[in-house]
Design a protein around this motif. Structure first.
Motif, PDB file in Angstrom:
ATOM      1  N   MET A 155      38.859  43.698  39.190  1.00 13.81           N
ATOM      2  CA  MET A 155      39.323  42.624  40.067  1.00 13.81           C
ATOM      3  C   MET A 155      38.265  41.534  40.157  1.00 13.81           C
ATOM      4  O   MET A 155      38.577  40.348  40.061  1.00 13.81           O
ATOM      5  CB  MET A 155      39.641  43.145  41.467  1.00 13.81           C
ATOM      6  CG  MET A 155      40.105  42.043  42.415  1.00 13.81           C
ATOM      7  SD  MET A 155      40.280  42.592  44.120  1.00 13.81           S
ATOM      8  CE  MET A 155      42.007  43.038  44.105  1.00 13.81           C
ATOM      9  N   ALA A 172      38.374  39.544  37.022  1.00 14.78           N
ATOM     10  CA  ALA A 172      39.552  38.672  36.976  1.00 14.78           C
ATOM     11  C   ALA A 172      39.347  37.437  37.852  1.00 14.78           C
ATOM     12  O   ALA A 172      39.755  36.328  37.479  1.00 14.78           O
ATOM     13  CB  ALA A 172      40.797  39.444  37.418  1.00 14.78           C
ATOM     14  N   ASP A 210      48.512  33.042  37.437  1.00 20.52           N
ATOM     15  CA  ASP A 210      47.971  34.062  36.524  1.00 20.52           C
ATOM     16  C   ASP A 210      46.926  34.928  37.212  1.00 20.52           C
ATOM     17  O   ASP A 210      46.924  36.154  37.071  1.00 20.52           O
ATOM     18  CB  ASP A 210      47.352  33.417  35.280  1.00 20.52           C
ATOM     19  CG  ASP A 210      48.367  32.814  34.335  1.00 20.52           C
ATOM     20  OD1 ASP A 210      49.584  33.053  34.512  1.00 20.52           O
ATOM     21  OD2 ASP A 210      47.939  32.081  33.409  1.00 20.52           O
ATOM     22  N   THR A 211      46.037  34.296  37.955  1.00 15.70           N
ATOM     23  CA  THR A 211      44.974  35.031  38.644  1.00 15.70           C
ATOM     24  C   THR A 211      45.563  35.953  39.707  1.00 15.70           C
ATOM     25  O   THR A 211      45.169  37.120  39.820  1.00 15.70           O
ATOM     26  CB  THR A 211      43.949  34.066  39.267  1.00 15.70           C
ATOM     27  OG1 THR A 211      43.404  33.232  38.229  1.00 15.70           O
ATOM     28  CG2 THR A 211      42.817  34.814  39.942  1.00 15.70           C
ATOM     29  N   THR A 255      48.525  37.267  39.766  1.00 15.40           N
ATOM     30  CA  THR A 255      49.211  38.364  39.084  1.00 15.40           C
ATOM     31  C   THR A 255      48.209  39.413  38.620  1.00 15.40           C
ATOM     32  O   THR A 255      48.423  40.616  38.794  1.00 15.40           O
ATOM     33  CB  THR A 255      50.021  37.831  37.887  1.00 15.40           C
ATOM     34  OG1 THR A 255      51.005  36.913  38.378  1.00 15.40           O
ATOM     35  CG2 THR A 255      50.706  38.953  37.131  1.00 15.40           C
ATOM     36  N   LYS A 256      47.114  38.944  38.040  1.00 16.75           N
ATOM     37  CA  LYS A 256      46.096  39.878  37.535  1.00 16.75           C
ATOM     38  C   LYS A 256      45.478  40.702  38.655  1.00 16.75           C
ATOM     39  O   LYS A 256      45.345  41.917  38.541  1.00 16.75           O
ATOM     40  CB  LYS A 256      45.004  39.125  36.772  1.00 16.75           C
ATOM     41  CG  LYS A 256      45.449  38.654  35.423  1.00 16.75           C
ATOM     42  CD  LYS A 256      44.351  37.877  34.724  1.00 16.75           C
ATOM     43  CE  LYS A 256      44.869  37.300  33.423  1.00 16.75           C
ATOM     44  NZ  LYS A 256      43.896  36.409  32.797  1.00 16.75           N
ATOM     45  N   ILE A 257      45.065  40.042  39.739  1.00 20.20           N
ATOM     46  CA  ILE A 257      44.354  40.795  40.779  1.00 20.20           C
ATOM     47  C   ILE A 257      45.276  41.697  41.583  1.00 20.20           C
ATOM     48  O   ILE A 257      44.821  42.683  42.141  1.00 20.20           O
ATOM     49  CB  ILE A 257      43.525  39.888  41.714  1.00 20.20           C
ATOM     50  CG1 ILE A 257      44.412  39.025  42.593  1.00 20.20           C
ATOM     51  CG2 ILE A 257      42.521  39.066  40.928  1.00 20.20           C
ATOM     52  CD1 ILE A 257      43.663  38.426  43.752  1.00 20.20           C
ATOM     53  N   SER A 258      46.563  41.371  41.637  1.00 21.74           N
ATOM     54  CA  SER A 258      47.478  42.202  42.426  1.00 21.74           C
ATOM     55  C   SER A 258      47.554  43.623  41.885  1.00 21.74           C
ATOM     56  O   SER A 258      47.771  44.556  42.646  1.00 21.74           O
ATOM     57  CB  SER A 258      48.868  41.577  42.475  1.00 21.74           C
ATOM     58  OG  SER A 258      49.480  41.624  41.206  1.00 21.74           O
ATOM     59  N   ASP A 269      36.959  35.134  36.022  1.00 23.90           N
ATOM     60  CA  ASP A 269      37.686  34.436  34.953  1.00 23.90           C
ATOM     61  C   ASP A 269      38.554  33.327  35.534  1.00 23.90           C
ATOM     62  O   ASP A 269      38.606  32.218  34.997  1.00 23.90           O
ATOM     63  CB  ASP A 269      38.556  35.420  34.168  1.00 23.90           C
ATOM     64  CG  ASP A 269      37.743  36.445  33.386  1.00 23.90           C
ATOM     65  OD1 ASP A 269      36.517  36.240  33.198  1.00 23.90           O
ATOM     66  OD2 ASP A 269      38.341  37.465  32.968  1.00 23.90           O
ATOM     67  N   GLY A 270      39.242  33.629  36.637  1.00 17.54           N
ATOM     68  CA  GLY A 270      40.056  32.618  37.304  1.00 17.54           C
ATOM     69  C   GLY A 270      39.213  31.450  37.786  1.00 17.54           C
ATOM     70  O   GLY A 270      39.620  30.285  37.677  1.00 17.54           O
ATOM     71  N   LEU A 307      44.985  45.163  40.483  1.00 25.69           N
ATOM     72  CA  LEU A 307      43.627  45.676  40.301  1.00 25.69           C
ATOM     73  C   LEU A 307      42.960  46.139  41.593  1.00 25.69           C
ATOM     74  O   LEU A 307      41.741  46.310  41.631  1.00 25.69           O
ATOM     75  CB  LEU A 307      42.763  44.605  39.627  1.00 25.69           C
ATOM     76  CG  LEU A 307      43.196  44.206  38.222  1.00 25.69           C
ATOM     77  CD1 LEU A 307      42.377  43.028  37.724  1.00 25.69           C
ATOM     78  CD2 LEU A 307      43.081  45.381  37.266  1.00 25.69           C
TER      79      LEU A 307
END
Length: 122
Positions: free
Chosen positions: A54, A57, A39-40, A42-45, A60-61, A47
């Motif tokens: 980023m 994210a 999940d992390t 995917t999110k940062i890719s 949060d991760g 951002l």
């Protein structure tokens, strides 16, 4: 005299139950750790052009990884997840160049942690 074998059987049963619980906790931590990492990533890719998002994210991760580490029931797994969470928290992403550098560091450190998860969870 009959109470002694019953007490011994109860002790063995308790040991099996607590050992099984630890194994279940570890298995659940392995599943959750992999999910948080995916999940992390995917999110940062998406951002790299938004350094502050980023950074958030990653924070949060890190928080989620710490939660999984607390439940891991395995010292090696706990340390690997906590170390990666610490890495995520320490990254300061002020601009696009820092975002690219952070993404590379995250990829490298995450790969190392994924290797540890694979070793500990098989």
């Amino acid at each position: 005299m009959r109470l002694l074998p019953l007490a011994a059987a109860a002790a063995v049963g308790f040991t099996v139950l607590t050992t099984g619980c630890s194994t279940v906790d570890k298995a659940q931590a392995c599943i959750e750790a992999n999910r948080v990492l995916a999940d992390t990533a995917t999110k940062i890719s998406g951002l790299v052009d938004d350094p502050k998002a980023m950074e958030q994210a990653l924070r949060d991760g890190a928080t989620k990884l710490e939660g999984v580490a607390d439940k891991a029931g395995n010292t090696t797994l706990n340390e690997a997840l906590q170390d990666l969470a610490d890495t995520f928290k320490k990254l300061n992403i002020d601009d696009a160049n820092a975002a690219v550098d952070a993404a590379q560091k995250v990829a490298t450190d995450t790969a190392r942690t994924v290797n540890t998860i694979a070793q500990e969870c098989t």
